[in-house]
Design an enzyme around this catalytic site. Structure first.
Site, PDB file in Angstrom:
ATOM      1  N   LYS A 162     -64.722 -67.681  54.876  1.00 42.40           N
ATOM      2  CA  LYS A 162     -65.609 -68.567  54.111  1.00 42.40           C
ATOM      3  C   LYS A 162     -66.357 -69.532  55.026  1.00 42.40           C
ATOM      4  O   LYS A 162     -67.566 -69.689  54.925  1.00 42.40           O
ATOM      5  CB  LYS A 162     -64.790 -69.381  53.094  1.00 42.40           C
ATOM      6  CG  LYS A 162     -64.340 -68.568  51.904  1.00 42.40           C
ATOM      7  CD  LYS A 162     -63.849 -69.460  50.794  1.00 42.40           C
ATOM      8  CE  LYS A 162     -62.436 -69.946  51.032  1.00 42.40           C
ATOM      9  NZ  LYS A 162     -61.428 -68.997  50.599  1.00 42.40           N
ATOM     10  N   THR A 163     -65.607 -70.180  55.904  1.00 45.39           N
ATOM     11  CA  THR A 163     -66.223 -71.131  56.823  1.00 45.39           C
ATOM     12  C   THR A 163     -67.258 -70.426  57.684  1.00 45.39           C
ATOM     13  O   THR A 163     -68.330 -70.946  57.957  1.00 45.39           O
ATOM     14  CB  THR A 163     -65.145 -71.754  57.731  1.00 45.39           C
ATOM     15  OG1 THR A 163     -64.025 -72.079  56.927  1.00 45.39           O
ATOM     16  CG2 THR A 163     -65.671 -72.989  58.405  1.00 45.39           C
ATOM     17  N   ARG A 178     -51.642 -69.218  53.920  1.00 42.18           N
ATOM     18  CA  ARG A 178     -51.944 -69.937  55.165  1.00 42.18           C
ATOM     19  C   ARG A 178     -51.383 -69.181  56.361  1.00 42.18           C
ATOM     20  O   ARG A 178     -51.733 -69.458  57.502  1.00 42.18           O
ATOM     21  CB  ARG A 178     -51.346 -71.354  55.175  1.00 42.18           C
ATOM     22  CG  ARG A 178     -51.825 -72.318  54.102  1.00 42.18           C
ATOM     23  CD  ARG A 178     -53.293 -72.427  54.020  1.00 42.18           C
ATOM     24  NE  ARG A 178     -53.803 -71.523  53.003  1.00 42.18           N
ATOM     25  CZ  ARG A 178     -55.069 -71.169  52.892  1.00 42.18           C
ATOM     26  NH1 ARG A 178     -55.949 -71.620  53.741  1.00 42.18           N
ATOM     27  NH2 ARG A 178     -55.474 -70.340  51.950  1.00 42.18           N
ATOM     28  N   ASP A 234     -68.805 -76.176  50.323  1.00 45.88           N
ATOM     29  CA  ASP A 234     -67.549 -75.485  50.607  1.00 45.88           C
ATOM     30  C   ASP A 234     -66.538 -75.853  49.514  1.00 45.88           C
ATOM     31  O   ASP A 234     -66.664 -76.893  48.882  1.00 45.88           O
ATOM     32  CB  ASP A 234     -67.025 -75.945  51.978  1.00 45.88           C
ATOM     33  CG  ASP A 234     -65.973 -75.005  52.523  1.00 45.88           C
ATOM     34  OD1 ASP A 234     -65.766 -73.935  51.912  1.00 45.88           O
ATOM     35  OD2 ASP A 234     -65.368 -75.328  53.557  1.00 45.88           O
ATOM     36  N   GLU A 235     -65.541 -75.026  49.284  1.00 50.87           N
ATOM     37  CA  GLU A 235     -64.489 -75.308  48.292  1.00 50.87           C
ATOM     38  C   GLU A 235     -65.090 -75.665  46.942  1.00 50.87           C
ATOM     39  O   GLU A 235     -64.673 -76.627  46.294  1.00 50.87           O
ATOM     40  CB  GLU A 235     -63.583 -76.451  48.774  1.00 50.87           C
ATOM     41  CG  GLU A 235     -63.071 -76.318  50.195  1.00 50.87           C
ATOM     42  CD  GLU A 235     -61.871 -75.393  50.313  1.00 50.87           C
ATOM     43  OE1 GLU A 235     -61.564 -74.671  49.342  1.00 50.87           O
ATOM     44  OE2 GLU A 235     -61.248 -75.370  51.388  1.00 50.87           O
ATOM     45  N   GLN A 267     -57.751 -70.729  44.441  1.00 47.14           N
ATOM     46  CA  GLN A 267     -57.313 -71.830  45.302  1.00 47.14           C
ATOM     47  C   GLN A 267     -57.687 -73.190  44.729  1.00 47.14           C
ATOM     48  O   GLN A 267     -57.739 -74.184  45.449  1.00 47.14           O
ATOM     49  CB  GLN A 267     -57.903 -71.670  46.704  1.00 47.14           C
ATOM     50  CG  GLN A 267     -57.363 -70.451  47.434  1.00 47.14           C
ATOM     51  CD  GLN A 267     -57.811 -70.401  48.876  1.00 47.14           C
ATOM     52  OE1 GLN A 267     -57.501 -71.274  49.666  1.00 47.14           O
ATOM     53  NE2 GLN A 267     -58.577 -69.373  49.212  1.00 47.14           N
TER      54      GLN A 267
END
Length: 731
Positions: A34-35, A602, A219-220, A250
């Site tokens: 994603k980043t 994670r 983002d997010e 998430q």
DNA sequence: CTGATGGGCCTTTTT
DNA sequence: GGCCCATCAG
């Protein structure tokens, strides 16, 4: 040309990065880059579409994420990118508000009140403005409702009470806002609300920002709330260039207003929205993904995603039952030591994650016992410590003298002979003259005939006022660090802190740490220093330069990854948290499940799931079932500790019972079973009053057994077995 | 006015 | 078990 930017991206990522201008939504699983997509998109906009960087705005969830992303963009573009706006929603809003402060009734010198400040202010509102008992109307509860309202962009006058408590909340909200403005202050929620309403209500301001910002990236996105969404919607209403990245699985901030239905709003408000799905995972092994998938699949109402990776197989997931939280911590430290010794992991690539901050203590103790370094994220926030708040209060008054809250905080800290009575009459005088506390203080000290008070009290106030005004006069031409040292010096604060105790020494060290931070921020204006200090997040403090394991809450773990992850405290009541078990709203349980999912994903290679037979909460030991989430994982993916990796010695004690059918009794229940009560989880029982129900939880409380029973008619009840007169129907 | 003592409540999660 | 707060004696 294009290839330089999109090289090495997979098809989905490439599609997202090179999407034509317009609204784009990237729904992406954990570890899917994603980043990467976000940073490459920015580079693509600048390099290929020739968008000037200062016309791009990117919102992240933490400052750390912003810094990292900026770093990566610079890497891609080969050098500094001038004028690119990148930061958290809160910090970006803080900056906008500084420029437009007058429009919302503030001055550009406004300060940001943190949670503790809010509570203190609300206490004043409840006890003084409303003349109510703060026991019956706890400030936190009132603030909670107000916070929800603010996140929904509801002002005091628009607040619609739905019960009696709400009536009080509405009135408290009115006074609270008035007091914030009088202090020239905003709280965290205000940063978002003021900015969103500013855009909504002042078309000239909105037009200015709409014209200067061409592209907004987020983002997010799943964790944005209504205020943030409105902000985004208005900002991009003209350009339509909104690029969102998120994962509804998430979403873990529903409790603070995050609303993943924003994804649907986005579809509605931008009909031409392009959606890209990213399912390939580049982080974890297939074993970890399968386990995580099994956990999250139990949530309903989600867009099904099928995570896959080319990292076939991988080590099995280690499941371990510890006797209590001390042994749990001991186990974690031991395993890390073994993994490091075997060359399987770097200490800095290990992380321990838990549901609540309180769980960090046992872990810290274990690390300290073994003389091993660790990195603690959050817990008692550095900027939340009393001594730090005191010192910052001085800086805040110097910057914004209207901040009466801070003034009150330090008016007699360290003690300088200004007692409650003196303060009370000063306050009364200020109020009757309609001036701020600081103004009253200044007038008293410059005009001996003004106001009440004389003698000793007056001299004490006078010299305090003189000191403050002296700092104010020179603060503009002084670096923050020097100003701070001056304040410490003239107040004798450090000497007062250091009372010879261990705690006193520690506090002095903390203040010295702040002095270091301030000294490093030498060229930062006081305003920005205070702003930065107010808006740092827990993860921001996670430093890369120490090669030591990290300890953090599951919330803090979002967006991070590690080779080795330990999820500890996997017990009913801890994860899922007791509050979500008791809550009839299944959404809360779904969120706990997502939290577990976030934690599991994670991990790159090794994942440990650990739970305790007994756990001590508030000095009381109790027995809990292991988390239901563990039992959702296919048993063949789980192994006992000694099978963790090749060459692992058998130190985990005798192999525990692993896997098995869901709801299998752990040894925790075994012990209860052997007792006389014979009530076990999963049993159907009959209660004379509540009727039939199923035992969902059980714990020992003193000598008695306490059970939670979900009754078919009466709902969830907690009962003591010795009193409840339960009949077992079947087990 | 200050420092000591004990009671109450607590623990979700954070910008 | 610990932190915050109210209360009280000096």
């Amino acid at each position: 040309m294009t290839s330089a930017i999109v090289d090495g991206l997979n098809e989905g990522q490439r599609a997202a990065v090179t999407a034509p201008p317009g609204p784009v939504l990237v729904l992406a699983g954990p570890g899917s880059g994603k980043t990467r997509v976000l940073t490459h998109r920015i580079a693509y906009l600048v390099n290929e579409l020739h968008v000037p960087p200062w016309r791009i705005m990117a919102m992240t969830f933490t400052n750390k994420a912003a810094r990292e992303m900026m770093h990566r963009v610079e890497g891609l573009l080969g050098g500094r990118v001038k004028g690119l706006t990148m930061g958290t929603f809160h910090s970006i809003c803080a900056r906008i508000l500084r420029r437009e402060a007058e429009r919302v009734g503030l001055t550009r010198d406004y300060v940001i009140f943190d949670t503790a400040d809010q509570r203190a202010l609300m206490k004043v509102v409840i006890t003084e403005d409303l003349n109510l008992d703060d026991k019956r109307y706890p400030p936190e509860r009132v603030l909670g409702r107000i916070s929800n309202a603010k996140n929904e962009l509801i002002r005091p006058d628009g607040y619609r009470p739905s019960d009696y408590f709400d009536e009080i909340v509405k009135r408290a909200y009115q006074y609270y806002e008035a007091r914030l403005i009088a202090n020239n202050a905003v709280d965290f929620d205000d940063l978002l609300m003021h900015t969103a309403l500013l855009f909504r209500e002042h078309h000239d301001v909105l037009a200015r920002y709409q014209n200067s910002v061409d592209h907004v990236l987020v983002d997010e996105f799943q964790d944005t709330n209504a205020a943030q969404y409105e902000l985004l919607r208005l900002l991009t209403a003209r350009s339509k260039n909104i690029f969102c990245v998120g994962d509804e699985d998430q979403s873990i901030y529903r409790w603070r207003g995050a609303d993943y239905r924003n994804i649907n709003r986005l579809r509605r408000d931008f009909p031409e929205l392009q959606t890209v799905l990213l399912e390939q995972n580049y982080r974890s092994t297939q074993v970890i993904l399968d386990a995580a998938q099994a956990v999250i699949d139990r949530n309903t109402h989600r867009t099904p995603k099928r995570l896959f990776t080319d990292r076939e197989g991988g080590p099995k997931i280690v499941l371990y039952e510890a006797h209590n939280e001390q042994y749990e911590a001991e186990f974690v430290v031991e395993q890390i030591a073994l993994l490091v010794k075997a060359g399987e992991a770097e200490p800095g690539q290990c992380a321990v994650m838990y549901r609540t901050n309180a769980q960090s203590r046992a872990l810290e103790d274990a690390f300290i016992r073994h003389n091993l370094p660790y990195r603690l994220v959050g817990a008692t926030r550095f900027y939340g410590r009393r001594e730090i708040k005191d010192v910052l209060a001085y800086l805040r008054i110097i910057h914004n003298p209207d901040d009466s809250l801070s003034l009150m905080r330090v008016i007699n800290t360290p003690p300088r002979g200004i007692g409650d009575k003196t303060i009370a009459s000063l306050q009364a005088w200020a109020e009757s003259n309609g001036i701020s506390l600081f103004e009253a203080l200044t007038q008293l000290s410059s005009d001996p005939s003004a106001g009440p008070l004389d003698g000793r009290a007056r001299r004490a106030l006078g010299s305090f006022a003189e000191m403050l005004n002296g700092w104010r006069a020179i603060s503009r031409n002084m670096a923050v660090g020097d100003l701070l040292k001056l304040v410490l010096d003239e107040t004798g604060y450090l000497g007062w802190l250091d009372d010879g105790s261990e705690q006193g020494r520690e506090r002095v060290e903390n203040v010295m740490e702040l002095v270091n931070v301030a000294a490093e921020a030498e060229d930062l204006p006081l305003q920005e220093f205070l702003e930065e200090v107010a808006l740092v997040s827990d993860v921001d403090t996670l430093t890369e330069d120490v090669n030591a394991p990290s300890l953090m809450t599951l919330h803090a773990a979002k967006g991070l990854e590690f080779d080795v992850v330990f999820l500890v405290g996997l017990e009913e009541g801890v994860l899922p948290h007791q509050r979500s078990i008791e809550d009839p709203d299944a959404e809360q349980m779904a969120e706990e499940r997502r939290l577990m999912y976030v934690g599991m994903t994670r991990a790159r290679k090794y994942l440990y799931l650990v739970y305790c037979f007994r756990r001590t909460v508030w000095g009381e030991s109790s027995v809990n079932m292991r988390s239901r989430f563990i039992d959702d994982i296919p048993p063949e993916l789980l192994v006992p500790p000694h099978a963790a990796f090749p060459g692992m010695p058998d130190i985990g004690g005798p192999p525990r019972r692993m896997g098995g059918p869901p709801r299998v009794r752990s040894s925790a229940q075994m012990e209860i079973d052997l007792g006389e009560s014979a009530i076990r989880t999963g049993m159907r029982v009959l209660h004379p009053k509540f009727g039939e129900g199923i035992v969902v939880a059980s714990r020992m409380s003193g000598d008695d057994q306490e059970v939670s029973v979900m009754f078919d008619e009466a709902g969830l009840k907690r009962l003591m077995v010795s009193f409840a007169n339960l009949t077992v129907l079947d087990g």
